[in-house]
Design a protein around this motif. Structure first.
Motif, mmCIF file in Angstrom:
data_model
loop_
_atom_site.group_PDB
_atom_site.id
_atom_site.type_symbol
_atom_site.label_atom_id
_atom_site.label_comp_id
_atom_site.label_asym_id
_atom_site.label_seq_id
_atom_site.Cartn_x
_atom_site.Cartn_y
_atom_site.Cartn_z
ATOM 1 N N ASP A 34 2.780 -27.972 10.785
ATOM 2 C CA ASP A 34 2.068 -28.644 11.609
ATOM 3 C C ASP A 34 0.737 -28.052 11.877
ATOM 4 O OD1 ASP A 34 4.165 -30.678 11.993
ATOM 5 O OD2 ASP A 34 5.073 -29.324 13.430
ATOM 6 N N CYS A 35 0.585 -26.814 11.376
ATOM 7 C CA CYS A 35 -0.676 -25.972 11.446
ATOM 8 C C CYS A 35 -1.548 -26.449 10.255
ATOM 9 C CB CYS A 35 -0.541 -24.456 11.610
ATOM 10 S SG CYS A 35 0.511 -24.291 13.149
ATOM 11 N N ARG A 36 -2.811 -25.616 10.533
ATOM 12 C CA ARG A 36 -3.605 -25.845 9.342
ATOM 13 C C ARG A 36 -3.007 -24.724 8.189
ATOM 14 N NH1 ARG A 36 -9.405 -24.232 11.076
ATOM 15 N NH2 ARG A 36 -8.318 -22.590 11.986
ATOM 16 N N GLN A 37 -3.368 -25.011 7.231
ATOM 17 C CA GLN A 37 -2.612 -24.254 5.899
ATOM 18 C C GLN A 37 -3.092 -22.830 6.064
ATOM 19 O OE1 GLN A 37 -3.086 -24.746 1.215
ATOM 20 N NE2 GLN A 37 -2.006 -26.499 2.282
ATOM 21 N N GLU A 38 -4.403 -22.741 6.583
ATOM 22 C CA GLU A 38 -4.839 -21.047 6.374
ATOM 23 C C GLU A 38 -4.032 -20.375 7.467
ATOM 24 O OE1 GLU A 38 -6.598 -23.616 6.555
ATOM 25 O OE2 GLU A 38 -7.747 -23.943 4.762
ATOM 26 N N ASP A 39 -3.740 -20.887 8.601
ATOM 27 C CA ASP A 39 -3.042 -20.363 9.717
ATOM 28 C C ASP A 39 -1.613 -20.652 9.489
ATOM 29 O OD1 ASP A 39 -5.649 -19.530 10.282
ATOM 30 O OD2 ASP A 39 -5.947 -21.185 11.898
ATOM 31 N N GLY A 40 -1.158 -21.280 9.077
ATOM 32 C CA GLY A 40 0.324 -21.805 8.850
ATOM 33 C C GLY A 40 1.120 -20.869 8.001
ATOM 34 N N VAL A 41 0.620 -20.249 6.912
ATOM 35 C CA VAL A 41 1.457 -19.439 6.184
ATOM 36 C C VAL A 41 1.466 -17.978 6.631
ATOM 37 C CG1 VAL A 41 1.718 -18.871 3.713
ATOM 38 C CG2 VAL A 41 1.062 -21.171 4.308
ATOM 39 N N HIS A 42 2.726 -17.443 6.539
ATOM 40 C CA HIS A 42 2.744 -16.169 6.922
ATOM 41 C C HIS A 42 3.759 -15.351 5.757
ATOM 42 C CE1 HIS A 42 0.748 -16.736 10.538
ATOM 43 N NE2 HIS A 42 1.178 -17.995 10.823
ATOM 44 N N VAL A 43 3.452 -14.302 5.266
ATOM 45 C CA VAL A 43 4.361 -13.651 4.181
ATOM 46 C C VAL A 43 4.630 -12.252 4.633
ATOM 47 C CG1 VAL A 43 4.419 -12.977 1.702
ATOM 48 C CG2 VAL A 43 2.835 -14.964 2.566
ATOM 49 N N PHE A 44 5.888 -12.214 4.322
ATOM 50 C CA PHE A 44 6.467 -10.789 4.676
ATOM 51 C C PHE A 44 7.257 -10.032 3.530
ATOM 52 C CE2 PHE A 44 6.370 -13.412 8.598
ATOM 53 C CZ PHE A 44 5.566 -12.633 9.440
ATOM 54 N N SER A 45 7.428 -8.705 3.475
ATOM 55 C CA SER A 45 8.061 -8.155 2.630
ATOM 56 C C SER A 45 9.212 -7.401 2.933
ATOM 57 C CB SER A 45 7.260 -7.324 1.494
ATOM 58 O OG SER A 45 6.230 -8.167 1.079
ATOM 59 N N PRO A 46 10.445 -7.946 3.216
ATOM 60 C CA PRO A 46 11.556 -7.276 3.675
ATOM 61 C C PRO A 46 12.499 -6.794 2.493
ATOM 62 C CG PRO A 46 12.042 -9.782 3.774
ATOM 63 C CD PRO A 46 10.638 -9.636 3.247
ATOM 64 N N HIS A 47 12.213 -7.139 1.411
ATOM 65 C CA HIS A 47 13.130 -6.698 0.043
ATOM 66 C C HIS A 47 12.072 -6.354 -0.861
ATOM 67 C CE1 HIS A 47 16.628 -8.513 1.894
ATOM 68 N NE2 HIS A 47 15.802 -9.593 2.210
ATOM 69 N N SER A 48 12.732 -5.736 -1.885
ATOM 70 C CA SER A 48 11.959 -5.229 -3.309
ATOM 71 C C SER A 48 12.364 -5.858 -4.550
ATOM 72 C CB SER A 48 12.194 -3.855 -3.313
ATOM 73 O OG SER A 48 13.476 -3.383 -3.626
ATOM 74 N N ARG A 49 13.514 -6.859 -4.505
ATOM 75 C CA ARG A 49 14.085 -7.701 -5.623
ATOM 76 C C ARG A 49 14.041 -9.111 -5.106
ATOM 77 N NH1 ARG A 49 12.582 -3.435 -7.434
ATOM 78 N NH2 ARG A 49 13.448 -2.038 -8.612
ATOM 79 N N PRO A 50 14.417 -10.011 -6.096
ATOM 80 C CA PRO A 50 14.436 -11.467 -5.832
ATOM 81 C C PRO A 50 15.309 -11.642 -4.736
ATOM 82 C CG PRO A 50 14.685 -10.979 -8.171
ATOM 83 C CD PRO A 50 14.632 -9.690 -7.503
ATOM 84 N N VAL A 51 14.926 -12.622 -3.763
ATOM 85 C CA VAL A 51 15.508 -13.134 -2.847
ATOM 86 C C VAL A 51 16.236 -14.422 -3.373
ATOM 87 C CG1 VAL A 51 15.616 -13.966 -0.369
ATOM 88 C CG2 VAL A 51 13.857 -12.097 -1.413
ATOM 89 N N SER A 52 17.502 -14.415 -3.525
ATOM 90 C CA SER A 52 18.275 -15.310 -4.351
ATOM 91 C C SER A 52 18.909 -16.346 -3.176
ATOM 92 C CB SER A 52 19.299 -14.616 -5.069
ATOM 93 O OG SER A 52 20.256 -13.889 -4.417
ATOM 94 N N CYS A 53 19.136 -15.833 -2.069
ATOM 95 C CA CYS A 53 19.582 -16.686 -1.002
ATOM 96 C C CYS A 53 19.187 -16.537 0.413
ATOM 97 C CB CYS A 53 21.194 -16.506 -1.151
ATOM 98 S SG CYS A 53 22.335 -17.836 -0.006
ATOM 99 N N MET A 54 19.088 -17.821 1.050
ATOM 100 C CA MET A 54 18.417 -17.577 2.316
ATOM 101 C C MET A 54 18.907 -18.800 2.978
ATOM 102 S SD MET A 54 14.287 -16.773 3.180
ATOM 103 C CE MET A 54 13.868 -18.147 1.961
ATOM 104 N N TYR A 55 19.287 -18.371 4.565
ATOM 105 C CA TYR A 55 19.610 -19.426 5.456
ATOM 106 C C TYR A 55 19.150 -19.034 6.780
ATOM 107 C CZ TYR A 55 23.339 -21.200 1.782
ATOM 108 O OH TYR A 55 23.672 -21.539 0.775
ATOM 109 N N PHE A 56 18.985 -20.273 7.522
ATOM 110 C CA PHE A 56 18.772 -20.298 9.168
ATOM 111 C C PHE A 56 20.248 -20.206 9.716
ATOM 112 C CE2 PHE A 56 14.536 -21.401 8.033
ATOM 113 C CZ PHE A 56 13.727 -20.931 8.912
ATOM 114 N N SER A 57 20.420 -19.439 10.596
ATOM 115 C CA SER A 57 21.582 -19.043 11.243
ATOM 116 C C SER A 57 21.987 -20.440 11.983
ATOM 117 C CB SER A 57 21.651 -17.900 12.466
ATOM 118 O OG SER A 57 22.859 -18.110 13.000
ATOM 119 N N PRO A 58 23.320 -21.107 11.676
ATOM 120 C CA PRO A 58 23.641 -22.265 12.305
ATOM 121 C C PRO A 58 23.771 -22.167 13.984
ATOM 122 C CG PRO A 58 25.455 -21.539 11.170
ATOM 123 C CD PRO A 58 24.291 -20.459 10.927
#
Length: 621
Positions: A344-368
């Motif tokens: 819903d934001c502009r593409q320049e302001d809508g993408v944010h990148v973080f680095s919590p790992h150092s290898r492939p992130v193979s699985c990811m879920y939002f908490s139900p």
């Protein structure tokens, strides 16, 4: 009376001499020489005390040798072999009419050479004996009887034969005087002697001239005065990893691109925390029929502003926030980055990148239970929880000995997790327990485990997929020594990339196998065998540079799912549980790559697909 008797005896002797002369003339004259004529009347001749007898023995010539004279080489060889016999006194030779007579064989044996290196044929032997006989008689002393014998012989030979015999004799003497055979024998002996007595000469090796290399005083480790310098212990430089492991403990949510202002990142996190406070609608069984569902799928489109590069490398996992008001998508890449994109934001302001790992992130879920928490698992052996309210990535579980592959929530409040590892083990993790260790670790009946998924109704059951086997286990009966599966889903011939229960009832299991087959098993009764309900042929060969396909159910329905496709034009395919292709999400202008990983919004008609270059493609109504 005595006078008459003497005259009669003289007349009989003359007749006998004439007959003998005629017979000898016939024996001397060849049949093929027409110039020779035999006198019709007997010639008167006086009897010689010593006669010349030339033995002409008929020889069976080989084919093609008629009317040919002996070559001079053969005459030379025969004459040289007969030189020894010429010095002796010639013996009288009797005429013979057949070549097999003893006299002919004796002459041939005398004329034939004895050395082993000179072998002649029968024709050369006979001619040699003729030449030897003639030459022995011609070289006798000047005896008047011998002269009378030669005169009588010369009168009985034709001019052609006398000339031919003379030429043969002269040629034989000439070649014999050259002594060619003796010279050849001497040369042969010298050659054999030289080969046996050859001296092997050893070539002297060239002396290597070593040039003295000039070295500086620093390399010689001496100072300008000539004193040695103290030795310094050089420590090896440690190898610097391109993507080192991150330190244990919580990590701050600091974006990797420092160009952005902190106010933008803080505003994004505040919006995320605010929309997470609103609880999403509970998922109910679908009430719409299949035709209405297909119509809703056809309304989903991909626009140009719905495509963005969220992370730098290949995408391995995708998750969609369950918010009803805003569209928030998360993606994990090959080197541990997690990108969050607010559509819903502009593409320049809508993408944010973080680095919590150092290898492939193979699985990811939002908490139900709390959508403000984003749980991510990586191959670096860590499981982290991103808390937006505190802007930190907490460490939930850490195991650096094994690579982690997948996880799922075993309870509705997301307090307990089932974590799978690549070596075939699973761990039970309780988030309420302090520390980052597991409560239980058990070895499954599998070489490797790629995915793990919990039954939506009976949550003590979970399914694990790995190398050629898929099995359902009971978490209540897991043991450290190993756990036996409750039921096994057989029929796979290659490695299985994923296996998921149907999201509403769990009566079906969807598997994606490398044998180019999608299978649906019936798991309504878990205690018995799980039969195969549907088999769908699908190209699942992604190769080395693409993430493996993982077919996932639509959370809103219990009978529909989506999967990536290798077909052209590039698309995302939606299937029914019966194997029917419901819809293909296509946009040739905006979608030009393979979307291997796909995720559904739990309540809205939104699907996000990630490719191997870090881009997300979001289809929505």
């Amino acid at each position: 009376m005595e006078a008459q008797r003497g005259m009669a005896e003289a007349a009989e002797e003359e007749k006998e001499a004439a007959a003998l002369s005629l017979q000898r003339q016939q024996e001397r004259t060849p049949n093929e020489n027409p110039s020779m004529c035999i006198p019709k009347k007997p010639m008167r001749s006086r009897t010689l005390a010593q006669q010349i007898r030339i033995i002409l023995t008929p020889v069976a010539a080989t084919k093609g040798e008629h009317n040919r004279h002996l070559p001079q080489k053969r005459l030379l060889e025969q004459f040289s072999s007969c030189e020894e016999s010429l010095g002796k006194e010639p013996k009288a030779k009797k005429a013979c009419n057949h070549p097999s007579s003893p006299q002919t064989r004796a002459v041939m044996s005398e004329a034939s050479p004895r050395p082993a290196e000179e072998v002649f044929n029968t024709e050369s032997q006979i001619c040699g004996s003729v030449v030897a006989a003639v030459s022995s008689n011609l070289e006798e002393d000047g005896d008047p009887k011998s002269d009378r014998k030669n005169d009588n012989a010369s009168t009985r030979l034709s001019a052609y034969e006398r000339k031919r015999l003379k030429n043969i004799t002269e040629n034989a003497k000439f070649f014999a005087s050259l002594k060619l055979f003796e010279s050849a024998a001497r040369l042969r002996e010298m050659t054999v002697r030289g080969q046996s007595q050859r001296i092997q000469r050893i070539k002297p090796s060239k002396a290597k001239v070593e040039t003295a290399c000039r070295r500086s005083m620093r390399l010689q480790k001496i100072d300008p005065l000539g004193a040695p310098l103290p030795e310094t212990q050089s420590q090896p430089e440690p190898a610097v990893e391109e993507h080192p492991r991150l330190p244990p403990g919580p990590l701050q949510m600091i974006p990797t691109d420092q160009d952005k202002e902190n106010e933008v990142t803080e505003g994004f996190l505040n919006v995320w925390a605010k929309i997470s406070q609103v609880k999403p609608n509970t998922i109910e069984k679908p009430t719409c029929d299949l035709e209405s569902y297909k119509a809703s799928l056809h309304k989903m489109v991909l626009q140009e502003d719905s495509v963005a590069k969220v992370v730098q490398n290949r995408i391995h996992s995708v998750a969609i926030h369950p918010s009803e008001s805003r569209s928030l998508v998360a993606a994990g890449d090959k080197w541990g980055q997690i990108g969050l994109w607010d559509l819903d934001c502009r593409q320049e302001d809508g993408v944010h990148v973080f680095s919590p790992h150092s290898r492939p992130v193979s699985c990811m879920y939002f908490s139900p239970s709390d959508p403000a928490h984003l749980l991510s698992l990586s191959h670096d052996g860590t499981l982290r929880c991103g808390d937006l309210t505190r802007a930190v990535f907490d460490e939930v579980y850490r195991n650096e000995e094994y690579h982690l592959s997948a996880f799922d929530f075993s309870t509705v409040d997301a307090s307990t997790l089932i974590v799978a590892m690549w070596d075939g083990e699973v761990a039970v993790v309780d988030r309420r327990t302090p520390g980052t260790s597991s409560e239980l670790s058990a070895k499954l009946n599998s070489k490797t485990t790629r995915t793990v998924h919990v039954h939506p109704v009976n949550r003590h059951y979970f399914i694990a997929a790995g190398a050629e086997n898929v099995a359902i286990y009971d978490a209540r009966h897991l043991e450290k020594s190993g756990g036996k599966p409750v039921v096994s889903l057989t029929g796979h011939t290659k490695s299985v990339a994923s296996a998921y229960f149907s999201p509403v009832t769990g009566n079906r299991v969807l598997t994606t196998c490398a044998d180019d087959t999608l299978r649906i098993f019936g798991t309504k009764c878990i205690s018995s065998l799980a039969p195969v309900l549907t088999t769908i042929r699908h190209n699942n060969y992604t190769g080395r540079w693409l993430t493996k396909f993982r077919a996932v159910w639509d959370p809103k329905r219990d009978d529909c799912f989506v999967v990536g496709s290798m077909s052209r034009p590039r698309q995302i395919e939606a299937f029914h549980a019966t194997g029917q292709l419901l819809h293909s999400f296509i946009n040739e202008d905006c979608l030009g790559s393979v979307c291997s990983i796909n995720a559904w919004h739990p309540t809205r008609y939104i699907i996000a697909g990630g490719n191997s270059s870090g881009r997300l493609h979001v289809f929505k109504e």
